[in-house]
Enzyme design. Structure first.
Site, PDB file in Angstrom:
ATOM      1  N   SER A 138      35.975  41.652  49.706  1.00 27.55           N
ATOM      2  CA  SER A 138      34.785  42.091  48.777  1.00 27.55           C
ATOM      3  C   SER A 138      34.197  43.266  49.652  1.00 27.55           C
ATOM      4  O   SER A 138      33.712  44.365  49.287  1.00 27.55           O
ATOM      5  CB  SER A 138      33.791  41.244  48.495  1.00 27.55           C
ATOM      6  OG  SER A 138      34.334  40.513  47.781  1.00 27.55           O
ATOM      7  N   ILE A 166      48.676  41.895  48.455  1.00 27.57           N
ATOM      8  CA  ILE A 166      48.880  43.292  47.846  1.00 27.57           C
ATOM      9  C   ILE A 166      50.049  42.831  46.789  1.00 27.57           C
ATOM     10  O   ILE A 166      51.255  42.612  47.249  1.00 27.57           O
ATOM     11  CB  ILE A 166      49.743  44.156  49.145  1.00 27.57           C
ATOM     12  CG1 ILE A 166      48.564  44.364  50.165  1.00 27.57           C
ATOM     13  CG2 ILE A 166      50.186  45.581  48.400  1.00 27.57           C
ATOM     14  CD1 ILE A 166      47.080  44.604  49.922  1.00 27.57           C
ATOM     15  N   ARG A 197      48.712  19.628  15.443  1.00 25.31           N
ATOM     16  CA  ARG A 197      48.529  18.354  16.037  1.00 25.31           C
ATOM     17  C   ARG A 197      47.346  17.525  15.118  1.00 25.31           C
ATOM     18  O   ARG A 197      46.354  18.204  14.881  1.00 25.31           O
ATOM     19  CB  ARG A 197      47.740  18.630  17.474  1.00 25.31           C
ATOM     20  CG  ARG A 197      47.600  17.176  17.946  1.00 25.31           C
ATOM     21  CD  ARG A 197      48.493  16.579  18.672  1.00 25.31           C
ATOM     22  NE  ARG A 197      48.011  15.243  19.599  1.00 25.31           N
ATOM     23  CZ  ARG A 197      49.055  14.459  19.908  1.00 25.31           C
ATOM     24  NH1 ARG A 197      50.122  14.482  19.693  1.00 25.31           N
ATOM     25  NH2 ARG A 197      48.372  13.540  20.495  1.00 25.31           N
ATOM     26  N   GLU A 207      40.414  42.717  42.319  1.00 29.34           N
ATOM     27  CA  GLU A 207      39.590  43.858  42.041  1.00 29.34           C
ATOM     28  C   GLU A 207      38.002  43.510  41.468  1.00 29.34           C
ATOM     29  O   GLU A 207      37.533  44.173  40.561  1.00 29.34           O
ATOM     30  CB  GLU A 207      40.470  44.462  40.552  1.00 29.34           C
ATOM     31  CG  GLU A 207      41.893  44.690  40.960  1.00 29.34           C
ATOM     32  CD  GLU A 207      42.435  45.917  40.245  1.00 29.34           C
ATOM     33  OE1 GLU A 207      41.598  46.965  39.838  1.00 29.34           O
ATOM     34  OE2 GLU A 207      43.903  45.976  40.094  1.00 29.34           O
TER      35      GLU A 207
HETATM   36  N1  COS Z   1      33.652  56.044  42.794  1.00 24.36           N
HETATM   37  C1  COS Z   1      33.485  56.778  43.661  1.00 24.36           C
HETATM   38  N2  COS Z   1      32.743  56.538  44.791  1.00 24.36           N
HETATM   39  C2  COS Z   1      32.034  55.448  44.956  1.00 24.36           C
HETATM   40  C3  COS Z   1      32.068  54.332  44.091  1.00 24.36           C
HETATM   41  C4  COS Z   1      33.134  54.799  42.751  1.00 24.36           C
HETATM   42  N3  COS Z   1      33.191  53.853  41.789  1.00 24.36           N
HETATM   43  N4  COS Z   1      31.354  53.570  44.183  1.00 24.36           N
HETATM   44  C5  COS Z   1      30.785  53.777  45.087  1.00 24.36           C
HETATM   45  N5  COS Z   1      30.960  54.847  45.540  1.00 24.36           N
HETATM   46  C6  COS Z   1      30.580  55.680  46.676  1.00 24.36           C
HETATM   47  C7  COS Z   1      29.103  55.779  46.599  1.00 24.36           C
HETATM   48  O1  COS Z   1      28.679  57.109  45.982  1.00 24.36           O
HETATM   49  C8  COS Z   1      28.673  55.885  48.144  1.00 24.36           C
HETATM   50  O2  COS Z   1      28.969  57.199  48.781  1.00 24.36           O
HETATM   51  P1  COS Z   1      27.777  57.777  49.868  1.00 24.36           P
HETATM   52  O3  COS Z   1      28.121  57.021  51.048  1.00 24.36           O
HETATM   53  O4  COS Z   1      28.228  59.380  49.894  1.00 24.36           O
HETATM   54  O5  COS Z   1      26.442  57.591  49.525  1.00 24.36           O
HETATM   55  C9  COS Z   1      29.563  54.965  49.030  1.00 24.36           C
HETATM   56  O6  COS Z   1      30.828  55.014  48.072  1.00 24.36           O
HETATM   57  C10 COS Z   1      29.037  53.607  49.055  1.00 24.36           C
HETATM   58  O7  COS Z   1      29.079  53.206  47.906  1.00 24.36           O
HETATM   59  P2  COS Z   1      28.047  51.872  47.509  1.00 24.36           P
HETATM   60  O8  COS Z   1      26.642  52.158  48.355  1.00 24.36           O
HETATM   61  O9  COS Z   1      27.834  51.586  46.416  1.00 24.36           O
HETATM   62  O10 COS Z   1      28.638  50.634  48.638  1.00 24.36           O
HETATM   63  P3  COS Z   1      28.103  48.991  48.658  1.00 24.36           P
HETATM   64  O11 COS Z   1      28.480  48.764  50.168  1.00 24.36           O
HETATM   65  O12 COS Z   1      26.829  48.920  48.123  1.00 24.36           O
HETATM   66  O13 COS Z   1      28.964  48.446  47.812  1.00 24.36           O
HETATM   67  C11 COS Z   1      30.596  47.018  46.774  1.00 24.36           C
HETATM   68  C12 COS Z   1      30.083  48.348  47.623  1.00 24.36           C
HETATM   69  C13 COS Z   1      30.295  45.726  46.987  1.00 24.36           C
HETATM   70  C14 COS Z   1      30.178  47.331  45.025  1.00 24.36           C
HETATM   71  C15 COS Z   1      32.097  47.325  46.901  1.00 24.36           C
HETATM   72  O14 COS Z   1      32.469  47.331  48.109  1.00 24.36           O
HETATM   73  C16 COS Z   1      33.100  46.744  46.117  1.00 24.36           C
HETATM   74  O15 COS Z   1      33.278  46.954  44.957  1.00 24.36           O
HETATM   75  N6  COS Z   1      33.746  45.825  46.637  1.00 24.36           N
HETATM   76  C17 COS Z   1      34.813  44.829  45.839  1.00 24.36           C
HETATM   77  C18 COS Z   1      35.945  45.307  46.699  1.00 24.36           C
HETATM   78  C19 COS Z   1      37.049  45.106  45.763  1.00 24.36           C
HETATM   79  O16 COS Z   1      37.130  45.181  44.613  1.00 24.36           O
HETATM   80  N7  COS Z   1      38.092  44.608  46.225  1.00 24.36           N
HETATM   81  C20 COS Z   1      39.540  44.374  45.456  1.00 24.36           C
HETATM   82  C21 COS Z   1      40.431  45.161  46.212  1.00 24.36           C
HETATM   83  S1  COS Z   1      42.011  45.275  45.007  1.00 24.36           S
HETATM   84  S2  COS Z   1      42.464  43.539  44.727  1.00 24.36           S
END
Ligand code: COS
Length: 398
Positions: free
Chosen positions: A133, A158, A269, A364
């Protein structure tokens, strides 16, 4: 004007993939699942039908359909089994669409075209043993040496690791920069230093390929860096906007499979002198599946509609993924409930649905990540701004 109908082309596609699933997956899936077998012939046939790049423009080797066409493919495939939808999710949703959004023309020609034509399989390598996460916490290192980067690290969970020809790998050029050090690379399986191995002992998706990727002094040419140094986190998150969309669409198919199996069983059933579908507690579970199916489908198509218009859709896609995955899991659990003791046996498909549905809630973006994201949007703590590189709007002329 609101239009809830599928176009004639989308209806044709839906019928095609539905038939494909019926002929090519459903007759074999019980055996494949039992034997932990991923059938590459299914992917070859999908490629022949042009379904490995359904929403990629024709100029890049795809079928040139819209983003909701990808949702249709995913939904119909997951009706057969989660494994094949997952393969399309990582190939098209997480990798090809990311190249379409962020790739240079040269990268599109070298990697996107063979992927969209189904000549090369693609996967997405973000997660690590200590970074799920918290994606910004990855430790895989990329060190620039002349015109190359040297990558070292390991990736876990992966999907399609052991079959993919191209991996979209995320590494950090400077861990002190946290997520701002993350950088994306297109890595070919046959680059020296890349090894993969399967992960065994999974709860579900037994018919699918999940693996580990180990990178040992892998030399990646600078032309294979996607975006700029430090843009990797944004690239990963925008990739997940598309990957999550495909998971949500797949969940719709899984919920439909749970509903169909439950209806069939409930109409035959009998207990206490009548079909169990006549008992109100069974009806309640069927009604919830029906409602969840309709809600999930609307959320998915709305997210796809935003993608077609080239509008940022992180919020709407996250909601679709959260609700559709939770719905599929509840539907699968209730499908087992309706089947009683038979539901606990692989004589019926619903135990497989339940094991598979558990993955949808985790990968995801876990349920918890999406719950937090939705709360933050509602509270005004999180907002979606347009990006410097957006996924191109769907243009039927391209
Ligand atoms: N598209 C493009 N840029 C994005 C974005 C998106 N969907 N979401 C965030 N960003 C950018 C933000 O704009 C921000 O940019 P700046 O640093 O220039 O301000 C940066 O990325 C950081 O984003 P944010 O502040 O939203 O990050 P957080 O740490 O608050 O939150 C979460 C991130 C927890 C939402 C994120 O880490 C997440 O989705 N984690 C889950 C990961 C996941 O799904 N893993 C599965 C892998 S595949 S099985």
């Amino acid at each position: 004007m609101l239009d809830f109908s599928l176009s004639p082309e989308q209806l044709e596609l839906q019928a095609l993939v539905r038939q494909f699933t019926k002929n090519e997956i459903l007759p074999h899936i019980k055996t494949w699942d039992e034997n932990h077998h991923f059938e590459t012939g299914v992917i070859r046939k999908l490629a022949e039908l042009g379904l490995m790049g359904v929403c990629i423009p024709e100029q890049y080797g795809g079928a040139g359909m819209d983003y909701n066409a990808l949702a249709i493919v995913c939904s119909e495939l997951e009706y057969g089994d989660t494994a094949y939808r997952t393969a399309v999710s990582v190939h098209t949703g997480l990798h090809s669409m990311t190249l379409l959004q962020w790739g240079t023309e040269d990268q599109k020609q070298r990697y996107l075209v063979p992927q969209a034509q189904g000549r090369a399989l693609a996967a997405f390598a973000l997660t690590e043993p200590d970074a799920g996460s918290d994606a910004g916490a990855i430790r895989t290192r990329a060190v620039r040496v002349g015109d190359e980067y040297v990558l070292n690290g390991s990736k876990l969970w992966i999907s399609m690791a052991n079959h993919a020809d191209h991996l979209l790998v995320f590494a950090t050029v400077n861990p002190a920069l946290k997520h701002r050090g993350m950088t994306a690379f297109i890595v070919e399986r046959n680059f020296p230093g890349v090894t993969t191995r399967p992960i065994t002992g999974k709860l579900g998706i037994h018919g699918g390929d999940t693996g580990e990727v180990i990178l040992e002094d892998v030399r990646v040419p600078v032309e294979n860096r996607l975006g700029e140094e430090g843009e990797g986190f944004k690239i990963a998150m925008s990739a997940l906007d598309n990957g999550r969309f495909t998971v949500a669409a797949g969940a719709v198919g899984l919920t439909r499979a749970c509903l169909d199996a439950s209806v069939k069983y409930a109409l035959t059933r009998k207990t206490f002198g009548k079909e169990i579908g006549r008992h109100q507690l069974v009806q309640q579970m069927i009604a919830k599946m029906e409602a969840g199916l309709q809600i999930s489908e609307l959320l998915v198509y709305r997210a796809g509609w935003l993608k077609n218009r080239g509008v940022r859709n992180t919020r709407e896609t996250s909601l679709a993924k959260w609700i559709a995955a939770d719905t599929a899991f509840e539907a699968a659990n209730n499908a087992v409930e309706i089947h009683g003791a038979y539901g606990y046996s692989n004589e019926y498909p619903v135990e497989r649905f339940l094991r598979n549905a558990r993955a949808l809630v985790i990968y995801e973006g876990t349920r918890e990540i999406h719950t937090i994201m939705q709360a933050e949007y509602a509270l005004g703590f999180r907002q979606d701004k347009p990006l410097n590189r957006m996924l191109p709007a769907w243009n039927p002329e391209v």
